[in-house]
Design a protein around this motif. Structure first.
Motif, mmCIF file in Angstrom:
data_model
loop_
_atom_site.group_PDB
_atom_site.id
_atom_site.type_symbol
_atom_site.label_atom_id
_atom_site.label_comp_id
_atom_site.label_asym_id
_atom_site.label_seq_id
_atom_site.Cartn_x
_atom_site.Cartn_y
_atom_site.Cartn_z
ATOM 1 N N VAL A 181 13.776 -4.374 -17.621
ATOM 2 C CA VAL A 181 12.497 -4.683 -17.004
ATOM 3 C C VAL A 181 11.390 -4.415 -18.019
ATOM 4 O O VAL A 181 11.418 -3.416 -18.733
ATOM 5 N N THR A 182 10.416 -5.302 -18.102
ATOM 6 C CA THR A 182 9.295 -5.128 -19.025
ATOM 7 C C THR A 182 8.199 -4.312 -18.361
ATOM 8 O O THR A 182 7.765 -4.627 -17.258
ATOM 9 N N LEU A 183 7.749 -3.257 -19.041
ATOM 10 C CA LEU A 183 6.568 -2.502 -18.640
ATOM 11 C C LEU A 183 5.478 -2.833 -19.652
ATOM 12 O O LEU A 183 5.676 -2.656 -20.856
ATOM 13 N N ALA A 184 4.344 -3.315 -19.190
ATOM 14 C CA ALA A 184 3.319 -3.768 -20.134
ATOM 15 C C ALA A 184 1.934 -3.679 -19.522
ATOM 16 O O ALA A 184 1.775 -3.737 -18.294
ATOM 17 N N SER A 185 0.940 -3.549 -20.384
ATOM 18 C CA SER A 185 -0.441 -3.649 -19.922
ATOM 19 C C SER A 185 -0.769 -5.116 -19.679
ATOM 20 O O SER A 185 -0.118 -6.014 -20.215
ATOM 21 N N LEU A 186 -1.774 -5.355 -18.867
ATOM 22 C CA LEU A 186 -2.167 -6.730 -18.571
ATOM 23 C C LEU A 186 -2.590 -7.471 -19.830
ATOM 24 O O LEU A 186 -2.294 -8.655 -19.990
ATOM 25 N N GLU B 264 0.854 -1.190 0.000
ATOM 26 C CA GLU B 264 0.000 0.000 0.000
ATOM 27 C C GLU B 264 0.890 1.239 0.000
ATOM 28 O O GLU B 264 1.788 1.369 0.821
ATOM 29 N N CYS B 265 0.651 2.153 -0.934
ATOM 30 C CA CYS B 265 1.474 3.352 -1.057
ATOM 31 C C CYS B 265 0.598 4.595 -1.016
ATOM 32 O O CYS B 265 -0.584 4.552 -1.363
ATOM 33 N N GLN B 266 1.209 5.714 -0.621
ATOM 34 C CA GLN B 266 0.452 6.948 -0.454
ATOM 35 C C GLN B 266 -0.114 7.475 -1.772
ATOM 36 O O GLN B 266 -1.232 7.945 -1.826
ATOM 37 N N ASP B 267 0.683 7.440 -2.836
ATOM 38 C CA ASP B 267 0.250 8.011 -4.108
ATOM 39 C C ASP B 267 0.982 7.309 -5.246
ATOM 40 O O ASP B 267 1.830 6.439 -5.018
ATOM 41 N N ASP B 268 0.665 7.701 -6.485
ATOM 42 C CA ASP B 268 1.227 7.014 -7.656
ATOM 43 C C ASP B 268 2.743 7.143 -7.734
ATOM 44 O O ASP B 268 3.438 6.191 -8.095
ATOM 45 N N GLU B 269 3.258 8.320 -7.399
ATOM 46 C CA GLU B 269 4.714 8.513 -7.461
ATOM 47 C C GLU B 269 5.416 7.655 -6.422
ATOM 48 O O GLU B 269 6.461 7.054 -6.694
ATOM 49 N N PHE C 25 6.394 4.786 -13.800
ATOM 50 C CA PHE C 25 7.354 3.693 -13.621
ATOM 51 C C PHE C 25 8.570 3.867 -14.545
ATOM 52 O O PHE C 25 9.683 3.514 -14.162
ATOM 53 N N GLU C 26 8.355 4.421 -15.728
ATOM 54 C CA GLU C 26 9.482 4.743 -16.603
ATOM 55 C C GLU C 26 10.404 5.741 -15.907
ATOM 56 O O GLU C 26 11.634 5.602 -15.918
ATOM 57 N N ARG D 251 -3.107 -1.795 -15.675
ATOM 58 C CA ARG D 251 -4.384 -1.930 -16.384
ATOM 59 C C ARG D 251 -4.435 -1.089 -17.654
ATOM 60 O O ARG D 251 -4.965 -1.517 -18.671
ATOM 61 N N THR D 252 -3.907 0.144 -17.599
ATOM 62 C CA THR D 252 -3.951 1.037 -18.760
ATOM 63 C C THR D 252 -2.554 1.530 -19.093
ATOM 64 O O THR D 252 -1.712 1.711 -18.198
ATOM 65 N N ASN D 253 -2.313 1.771 -20.364
ATOM 66 C CA ASN D 253 -0.984 2.209 -20.797
ATOM 67 C C ASN D 253 -0.579 3.542 -20.192
ATOM 68 O O ASN D 253 0.609 3.834 -20.040
ATOM 69 N N GLY D 254 -1.572 4.377 -19.836
ATOM 70 C CA GLY D 254 -1.259 5.677 -19.255
ATOM 71 C C GLY D 254 -0.568 5.582 -17.909
ATOM 72 O O GLY D 254 0.007 6.579 -17.430
ATOM 73 N N GLN D 255 -0.594 4.417 -17.275
ATOM 74 C CA GLN D 255 0.058 4.251 -15.974
ATOM 75 C C GLN D 255 1.557 4.049 -16.075
ATOM 76 O O GLN D 255 2.252 4.063 -15.063
#
Length: 705
Positions: A496-501, A336-341, A377-378, A369-373
Motif C-alpha cells: 500500500v502506498t502512503l504519500a502526501s497529497l 468519521e472516527c473518534q481519534d487518529d488511532e 497508518f504505518e 496533507r502532511t508527512n507527520g500523519q
C-alpha cells in the motif's frame, strides 16, 4: 512507423482535435484522467508521420524525469525516434554545457545537488541559529525567490506577504540568501536555478547562440503548463523567439505548487497573449468512476459559487466539468472516527477487506496533507500484516539494498550471458537472496519488511520484462535498471502506498483513502488568505482524482483517544455531500469508527467467551485476543503451506492470497461448501472463485485423514 490514420485510430473526438492541430499556438485544457499524455504523444507522432514535424527539432518539456521517461516510451511505441523529451532543467543544463565554452569560457562550475550543506555553513558563519528542518524551509524559500526572478536585494519587498520559515523575517532570509549567493560564487558552484538563470542570460546577450538554439528546436510541447514558474516561462520565450510553434497542456484546477513559484497565470492568460490560438478541452475522464468524478466536480463547482457570492475572492477560471467514461462504481465512503488511532485502525481494516476482495495492495493508497500523519497508518498496517511503501521518503534507487542488488546483478550478468527468459528471473532471485531476499516476506515490519519489498520489486520487474520481451537477458535487466535509475522510474513495490497529497500528483490507484480531512488539516491551518484556501481545495481535488474505483474520505473528532472532540469535518466535504453539516453535531455518527460499532449494527462477539469484540484484529478472527484458538494446528499449517506454494507460483506476497487472520478463521470454522467459505471475513467472491476449490479440497482431505 505507423501511418497518420493508424496514429489517430482510437482517439476520442477531442483528443483527435488536439492531435491534428499541428500549427501553433495550441492550448490543450486537459482535466484529470482525460488522456493528456496520450493526446500530446499522438500529436507529436501524427506531426512526424505527416511530415509537418522534424522529430530531431522537436522538444517536449515536462516537470519530472519520470514523466519525460514515460513520454519517450510512448513515442517509441508509436514508432517515433529522435524527439527530445526532457525536464526544463535537463534541457537547459544540456544546452548550457554545450554553449559554456563559447559564451563564458573555461570549465563550467560544479553543480550543487543539495543546498542545505552550503546553507548550514553560511548560517554558521553569519551566526544564525537554525536546525536542519529550518534549513530545508530556507532552501525552498531561496528557490522560490530565484524562479520568481527576485534577487537578494529585492527579496524582502517581494516576500512581504509570504509566510516566513519559523523564527525568520524577510530581512534575515534576504541576508542568508545574499550570503548563499556569495559562497557559491567564491567556490565556483551553481545550483539548479542558476542553470536556468545563466542560460536566460546567455540567450539574451548572445544573439548568435540564441539563433542556433532556435534553429535546432522548431516545435515545443509543454506538459503541466499550469506549473511553470516565471523563470521557466522566460526561458521558454527565449527558446521560441518570434515563432508560435508552441503547444501547451494543463489544468488550472491542478495548480498545487504555488509555494514553489509555480503559477497558472500563463495557462489562464494564454488566449490573451495568443488570440489566434487553437484551444481544445479534454473533459472525458477515463480514469475514475462516475461517483468519483461527480465528487470532484462538486468540489470545484462549490468554489465557483463561492466566488460569485464573495467578490473579494481572487479570480478563478471556470473549471473543466469532467464526464466519466467508466461504468458506475461504489459510492464514495465518508468515515468519521473518534481519534487518529481509530482512523488508522479503520483504514487498515478496510484495506484488508479490499485486498481480500482481490484489489492488489500496490493499487491502494493512503493520502494525507502532511508527512507527520503517516506514522499512525504505518503502525496500523504493520499490525494488520499489510505491506506498505512510504512515498516521498528515500528514493527507491538510493536505497542501500537496491544499489547493492544492482551491483550484484551487474556482476552476475557478466558470467550468465547465455541465460534467457525464466532462467534470468531465477538467477535474479538467487543473486538477490544473498542480500536477504526470500519468496516469503518477513513477519517483522519496519526496516526488514521495507528491505524485502525493495528486493521483491527488482524480482517482479525481471519477471515482467522476461514475459514481455523475447530473448531477455540479465544484461538487459541491468540496462533497464540503469535507465530507470537515471529517470527515477522506480518499479512497482507490492505494498500500500502512503504519500502526501503533493507527492501523489501524476499517480493513480484503484482505491484511495484521503485521511485527516478535518478543519486545520484540510484546509491547513496556515492557509489564511482566499488564494491559499483555493490552493488547498485544488490539492484535495488532485487527491480525489487519483482514485479509479474506490474513494474513502475520513476525518476525526479528536486527536488522541479520550481527548476533547473539538474537530470538525473539512468545509470542503460539505461541498461534496451537503448532509455532513458544519459542526460535530451534524456530522454522521453512524459511519464506522475503529472503537465504536455503528448505530443499529450487530455487535460482534467472541466465539469462545461471548464478550463484545473491541478491535478490528479481534473482529477479523472472531475471538478475543486472550481467548485460546480453537483450530487444529496441523490444519493451519497445511493451509499456510498451500498459501506459500500458491504465492510462489503467482509471484506475489503470501498475504495477498489470504492473511494469517483469514487462514485462522478458515481452520477454526472448517467450511465444507462454497457458501460456508465465503462467509469467512477476507474471502470475497474473487478469491472464492480463484482459490475456493483448492481450499475446500485441502480441508476435506485433512478432515478425512
Amino acid at each position: 512507423m505507423s501511418t497518420p490514420d493508424e496514429i489517430l485510430r482510437g482517439l476520442d473526438a477531442e483528443q483527435r482535435q488536439a492531435a491534428t492541430a499541428l500549427h501553433g499556438p495550441v492550448c490543450i485544457l486537459a482535466g484529470a484522467g482525460t488522456g493528456k499524455t496520450r493526446a500530446i504523444t499522438h500529436r507529436i507522432a501524427y506531426g512526424v508521420a505527416s511530415g509537418v514535424f522534424d522529430p530531431h527539432r522537436t522538444l517536449a518539456l515536462t516537470f519530472t524525469a519520470r514523466a519525460a521517461a514515460e513520454m519517450r516510451t510512448r513515442l517509441r511505441d508509436l514508432g517515433v525516434d529522435g524527439v527530445q523529451a526532457r525536464t526544463f532543467h535537463s534541457a537547459a543544463l544540456r544546452q548550457l554545457q554545450y554553449f559554456w565554452p563559447q559564451a563564458v569560457g573555461g570549465p563550467m562550475p560544479s553543480l550543487i545537488e543539495n543546498k542545505v550543506r552550503l546553507l548550514t555553513e553560511v548560517a554558521q558563519r553569519m551566526r544564525m541559529t537554525v536546525d536542519r528542518a529550518g534549513l530545508r524551509d530556507l532552501a525552498g524559500e531561496i528557490e522560490w525567490a530565484k524562479v520568481s526572478l527576485h534577487a537578494p536585494e529585492g527579496y524582502a519587498e517581494a516576500a512581504a506577504e509570504r509566510e516566513m520559515p519559523v523564527g525568520w523575517t524577510a530581512t534575515t532570509v534576504a541576508r542568508l540568501y545574499a550570503g548563499y549567493e556569495e559562497a557559491k560564487t567564491a567556490r565556483n558552484m551553481i545550483d539548479f536555478e542558476d542553470v536556468l538563470l545563466i542560460l536566460v542570460g546567455v540567450l539574451t546577450s548572445e544573439p548568435r547562440i540564441a539563433a542556433t538554439v532556435r534553429d535546432q528546436y522548431r516545435v515545443f510541447v509543454v506538459d503541466e503548463y499550469q506549473d511553470v514558474s516565471p523563470l521557466q516561462h522566460r526561458l521558454l520565450d527565449l527558446w521560441l523567439g518570434d515563432r508560435a510553434d508552441l503547444c501547451v497542456v494543463g489544468d488550472s484546477s491542478q495548480t498545487i505548487y504555488s509555494f514553489t513559484g509555480a503559477t497558472s497565470r500563463f495557462l489562464t492568460g494564454f488566449r490573451e497573449r495568443h488570440p489566434e490560438a487553437t484551444v481544445v478541452k479534454l473533459i472525458r475522464d477515463y480514469r475514475s468512476s462516475p461517483q468519483i468524478v461527480e465528487a470532484a466536480n462538486r468540489l470545484l463547482a462549490d468554489r465557483t459559487q463561492a466566488g460569485l457570492r464573495d467578490r473579494t475572492l481572487p479570480h478563478w477560471p471556470e473549471p473543466l466539468q469532467l464526464t466519466s467514461q467508466r461504468p458506475a462504481g461504489p459510492a464514495v465512503v465518508f468515515g468519521e472516527c473518534q481519534d487518529d488511532e481509530a482512523e488508522a485502525g479503520w483504514v487498515a481494516q478496510r484495506i484488508g477487506e479490499l485486498v481480500a476482495e482481490g484489489v492488489e495492495p500496490a493499487e491502494i493508497a493512503v493520502l494525507f496533507r502532511t508527512n507527520g500523519q503517516s506514522e499512525a497508518f504505518e503502525t496500523a498496517l504493520s499490525a494488520a500484516g499489510i505491506g506498505y511503501q512510504l512515498r516521498g521518503g528515500e528514493r527507491f534507487f538510493s536505497r542501500r539494498e537496491v544499489r547493492d542488488g544492482i551491483l550484484q546483478l551487474r556482476a552476475a550478468a557478466r558470467a550468465a550471458q547465455d541465460l534467457t527468459g525464466e532462467e534470468v528471473v531465477q538467477r535474479a532471485r538467487d543473486v538477490l537472496s544473498s542480500l536477504g531476499y526470500a519468496a516469503e516476506p518477513p513477519s517483522a515490519s519496519g526496516a526488514a519488511r521495507e528491505r524485502w519489498e525493495s528486493l521483491h520489486a527488482l524480482v517482479n520487474l525481471a519477471d515482467q520484462l522476461a514475459g514481455a520481451r523475447e530473448d531477455f537477458t540479465l544484461t538487459d535487466l541491468v540496462a533497464e535498471l540503469d535507465e530507470r535509475a537515471q529517470a527515477q522510474h522506480a518499479p512497482t513495490v507490492q505494498g500500500v502506498t502512503l504519500a502526501s497529497l503533493h507527492s501523489a500528483k501524476g499517480l493513480e490507484w484503484d482505491a484511495v483513502f484521503l485521511v485527516g480531512l478535518s478543519e486545520g488539516l484540510m484546509p491547513i491551518s496556515f492557509a489564511d488568505t482566499p488564494a491559499e484556501v483555493d490552493e488547498e481545495r485544488r490539492l484535495l481535488y488532485v487527491g480525489i482524482t487519483r482514485a479509479r474505483q474506490h474513494l474513502h474520505l475520513t476525518w476525526t473528532l479528536a486527536r488522541a483517544g479520550g481527548g476533547r472532540a473539538h474537530r470538525r469535518p473539512s468545509r470542503f466535504l460539505r461541498a461534496i455531500d451537503p448532509t455532513l453539516g458544519g459542526t460535530r453535531e451534524h456530522a454522521p455518527t453512524t459511519t464506522p469508527a475503529a472503537r465504536r460499532p455503528r448505530r443499529g449494527a450487530t455487535v460482534a462477539t467472541c466465539r469462545s467467551c461471548g464478550k463484545a469484540l473491541e478491535t478490528g484484529a479481534e473482529r477479523k478472527v472472531g475471538r478475543c485476543v486472550d481467548c485460546p484458538a480453537q483450530y487444529d494446528e496441523a490444519v493451519l499449517d497445511s493451509l499456510k503451506d498451500w498459501r506459500s506454494a500458491t504465492a510462489k507460483a503467482e509471484k506475489v506476497p503470501a498475504f495477498v492470497i489470504f492473511t494469517d487472520a483469514t487462514l485462522e478463521v478458515i481452520a477454526e470454522t472448517m467450511p465444507a461448501t462454497p457458501v460456508e467459505l465465503i462467509r469467512v471475513k477476507g474471502v470475497g467472491k474473487t478469491k472464492l472463485d480463484r482459490y475456493g476449490p483448492e481450499v475446500l479440497e485441502l480441508l476435506h482431505g485433512t478432515a478425512t485423514a
